[in-house]
Design an enzyme around this catalytic site. Structure first.
Site, PDB file in Angstrom:
ATOM      1  N   CYS A  71      32.475  50.048  42.939  1.00 19.23           N
ATOM      2  CA  CYS A  71      33.168  48.772  43.163  1.00 19.23           C
ATOM      3  C   CYS A  71      33.495  48.677  44.649  1.00 19.23           C
ATOM      4  CB  CYS A  71      34.443  48.703  42.330  1.00 19.23           C
ATOM      5  SG  CYS A  71      35.443  47.232  42.655  1.00 19.23           S
ATOM      6  N   HIS A 151      22.668  44.240  40.218  1.00 14.50           N
ATOM      7  CA  HIS A 151      22.979  42.867  40.587  1.00 14.50           C
ATOM      8  C   HIS A 151      21.735  42.004  40.471  1.00 14.50           C
ATOM      9  CE1 HIS A 151      26.963  43.828  42.281  1.00 14.50           C
ATOM     10  NE2 HIS A 151      26.393  44.969  42.606  1.00 14.50           N
ATOM     11  N   GLU A 200      30.979  39.202  36.919  1.00 13.42           N
ATOM     12  CA  GLU A 200      30.856  40.655  36.849  1.00 13.42           C
ATOM     13  C   GLU A 200      30.727  41.113  35.395  1.00 13.42           C
ATOM     14  OE1 GLU A 200      32.889  43.348  39.460  1.00 13.42           O
ATOM     15  OE2 GLU A 200      34.084  41.691  40.282  1.00 13.42           O
ATOM     16  N   CYS A 209      33.501  40.311  44.720  1.00  7.49           N
ATOM     17  CA  CYS A 209      32.772  41.518  44.334  1.00  7.49           C
ATOM     18  C   CYS A 209      32.096  42.064  45.585  1.00  7.49           C
ATOM     19  CB  CYS A 209      31.741  41.198  43.250  1.00  7.49           C
ATOM     20  SG  CYS A 209      30.717  42.626  42.783  1.00  7.49           S
ATOM     21  N   GLY A 212      28.521  43.067  45.111  1.00  9.44           N
ATOM     22  CA  GLY A 212      27.781  41.835  44.897  1.00  9.44           C
ATOM     23  C   GLY A 212      27.529  41.097  46.198  1.00  9.44           C
TER      24      GLY A 212
END
Length: 270
Positions: A71, A151, A200, A209, A212
């Site tokens: 993360c 992703h 997410e 994110c 992301g």
């Protein structure tokens, strides 16, 4: 159990210092603390643990209790926590994650961390560039990028008008992604600026994110839409992403991290 609430441009998590606390069932704890009506309220749970290979270890659990490897906003907050709480005494250090060891560099003001740069490593291209996918009778193009977690990046002209509450679960759970995926919806503003909304896996739409944003920056440069350094605008704020494509190949993410409050959570009802 003592906890700390932190956020990175609105991507908020509950953090437990496992140098001092013990968590027996992190998946259930994540579900309980994430509930914004009956718990603390967050996008998930992050444990800050001792590590045998780095300065500390991060474990991240989504609000549905599923564990993710990495993360980006979460690791910046881990960096701030361990620096501000003196678990490390240096401004450059390593954090062990499910996606490998990540190197962090901390910018400080008045002895506290205010901005963190994370070396996210080398991105992995996981699709054709682009790849066609069909959902509910409509064709979309995406670029698949792994930043240690999966992703799928989509380009659209009006991301503010998207109904992600309806679209998100369909994109997340498409059969093309057997382990589910994070979905980024991108609007390119210029060669060095993009806008992004994110769905997410395991959490739904979030304000930000980090991985992301990194995946979207890589996909944008890879497809010729942007340069290798871009500012990414998300609902909760902006991140700067640099892809050293012609050098190390690594992706670097820079952004803020904020400690919101500390408290105690009664775990006897778990």
């Amino acid at each position: 159990m003592k906890f700390t609430k932190m956020q990175g441009i609105g991507n908020d998590y509950v953090y437990i210092n496992c140098f001092e606390e013990s968590v027996e069932d992190p998946a259930e704890l994540a579900r309980k603390v994430s509930d914004r009506h009956f718990g603390i309220g967050s996008d998930g749970l992050i444990l800050i643990c001792p590590s045998e290979t780095a300065d500390c270890r991060m474990r991240m659990f989504n609000s549905d209790g599923s564990e993710s490897q990495m993360c980006g906003n979460g690791i910046r907050c881990v960096g701030k926590y361990v620096y501000d709480h003196h678990l490390v005494e240096k401004t450059e250090f390593d954090v062990e994650t499910g996606a490998g060891i990540k190197h962090l560099k901390v910018k400080t003001e008045h002895g506290r961390a205010v901005q963190i740069t994370v070396d996210l490593g080398v991105p992995e291209i996981t699709s054709q560039v682009p790849e066609l996918i069909r959902m509910e009778g409509k064709d979309y193009e995406f670029i698949g990028i792994s930043m240690g977690n999966p992703h799928a990046v989509y380009y659209m002209s009006d991301i503010d008008g998207l109904d992600l509450l309806a679209m998100g679960p369909v994109f997340e759970n498409h059969e093309r992604f057997p382990e589910r995926t994070n979905s980024e919806f991108i609007e390119v503003v210029s060669r060095d600026y993009i806008r992004m909304r994110v769905w997410e896996r395991g959490s739904g739409e979030t304000y930000a994110c980090g991985t992301g944003a990194a995946a979207s920056a890589v996909a944008s440069a890879l497809s010729g839409r942007t340069s290798h350094t871009v500012e990414v605008e998300l609902k909760g704020g902006n991140l700067t992403i640099h892809w050293d494509r012609d050098g190390s190949g690594h992706v670097f993410m820079t952004g803020p991290a904020v400690e919101v409050f500390e408290g105690e959570f009664d775990i006897t009802n778990l």
